[in-house]
Write an enzyme that holds these catalytic residues in place. Sequence first.
Site, PDB file in Angstrom:
ATOM      1  N   ASP A 140      -1.374   1.415  -3.758  1.00 38.44           N
ATOM      2  CA  ASP A 140      -2.274   0.406  -4.346  1.00 38.44           C
ATOM      3  C   ASP A 140      -3.640   0.985  -4.688  1.00 38.44           C
ATOM      4  O   ASP A 140      -4.546   0.258  -5.071  1.00 38.44           O
ATOM      5  CB  ASP A 140      -2.404  -0.810  -3.436  1.00 38.44           C
ATOM      6  CG  ASP A 140      -3.178  -0.526  -2.153  1.00 38.44           C
ATOM      7  OD1 ASP A 140      -3.210   0.641  -1.717  1.00 38.44           O
ATOM      8  OD2 ASP A 140      -3.744  -1.475  -1.576  1.00 38.44           O
ATOM      9  N   SER A 149       0.813  -1.213   0.000  1.00 33.55           N
ATOM     10  CA  SER A 149       0.000   0.000   0.000  1.00 33.55           C
ATOM     11  C   SER A 149       0.852   1.270   0.000  1.00 33.55           C
ATOM     12  O   SER A 149       1.563   1.536  -0.954  1.00 33.55           O
ATOM     13  CB  SER A 149      -0.959  -0.030   1.192  1.00 33.55           C
ATOM     14  OG  SER A 149      -1.852   1.044   1.169  1.00 33.55           O
ATOM     15  N   ASP A 184      -2.576   6.510  -3.155  1.00 34.33           N
ATOM     16  CA  ASP A 184      -1.470   5.811  -2.513  1.00 34.33           C
ATOM     17  C   ASP A 184      -0.999   4.702  -3.451  1.00 34.33           C
ATOM     18  O   ASP A 184      -1.468   4.592  -4.584  1.00 34.33           O
ATOM     19  CB  ASP A 184      -1.891   5.274  -1.150  1.00 34.33           C
ATOM     20  CG  ASP A 184      -3.019   4.249  -1.244  1.00 34.33           C
ATOM     21  OD1 ASP A 184      -3.797   4.317  -2.221  1.00 34.33           O
ATOM     22  OD2 ASP A 184      -3.126   3.393  -0.346  1.00 34.33           O
TER      23      ASP A 184
END
Length: 450
Positions: free
Chosen positions: A247, A102, A245
């Site tokens: 992902d 992430s 961000d």
Amino acid sequence: MINKSQKSTRLFGTNGIRGIPNMDLTPEFCSRVGKAIGTVFKTRDIAMGKDTRVSGEMIWSAVESGILSTGVNVTDLGILPTPALQYYCKVHSVYGVIITASHNPPKFNGIKCIDKDGTELQREREEEIEFIVEQGEFMKADVKNMGQRTFYPLAVNDYIEGIKKIITPENVKKAEFRVAIDTGNGAAFRSSPELLTELNCKVVTLNANPDGNFTSRNSEPKPENLGDLIALMKTGKFDLGVAHDGDADRCVFVDENGNFIDGDRSLALIVKYFTSRGSKVVTPVSSSDVIEDVCNKNGAVLVKTRVGAPIVSRTMIKEKALVGGEENGGIIYGRHQYCRDGAMAMALVLDLMAREKKKISALLSDLPAYAMYKTSTELTEDWNQVRKRIIDRAGAEEIDFTDGLKLYLREGWVLARPSGTEPIMRIFAQSKTVEKARELAEFIIKIASP
């Protein structure tokens, strides 16, 4: 099911297994995780995807190898946002695995499991995987029944079409919005710009190339990491600035004047315009009071939970809630799917701007204003000791024990909670000004210190 009396080493944190490749996430370990996943899921097919990190291929290959060895097939979706894989899992009713860390720095990576309804896997199932990893009791397919890999290159296209079905594309197309988007070299490098183009937006992209080292900026979409986007928005040539961000399960916005919009306020905006009397909204106790104020004005019911997107998602399903999310830009829209979805949030805001024929700054102008401050401090003692010291010394007028300690003080509130992934205490504070919120946070940190 595992024997609950036999506790295994915890591997899964708040958002999957995270670690440093070749240190924590070795090929041998990742293969064991893959074998455990195949053993626990006992299914015919598992969908796999990844973000752009340079270590993704190594970790993917090891996890996939373990899954295939159990006789389970893998559908390769390639590089795509986490919510795009979740959408695929929901539509096709299959389990999924996404290789991502992430917003974490590029030296990290992770393994996250997705349930057949597209939500993040429940903790009970993660415990089953942890138990099998530790015990090593894996299913083993014979040569004739080894799992096979197939490719499905249209998952991103399906995801985009799914989002377009939720909004009113014709309205957005007529508005011809000018949008600047910073995908942060992450998984949305293709999907979000393509969605904007299909919505007839005039698009300028920043960092829309897959770079697993995140060379251009830190993948966490905080104001200090979005200098280029903010500067571009200050030129006055764009209607909306968007940033993801790594992902792309989160989305933050910058208004037409170059002002960063806190995640609480963008969530409150969705709540204001997409809920009505009786609607249910779910958010953690870390979110600011602006969401509660908007719910009260709309007659919507607010349900507060512990911190964590999976907890919010599961509570939304239980409560049949329409909108949910966190203060970090993670918005969940129940009509689409019960997970954080950055592109869906972006589409909702554009749909709203088109429908109301207003700039985003105007839409936000009448929301109640609260100042938030977030920080963390090292946790060198047992949390229970720190917790008792805070309770004894803070002089709180009221304490909420939903998650950690939420202390209501004379000039605001402070939430102090131990991190689920690091030896730190996370602090969220709210007051009338950022300075006062910072003072409250520092006050709690001081009395929590040994």
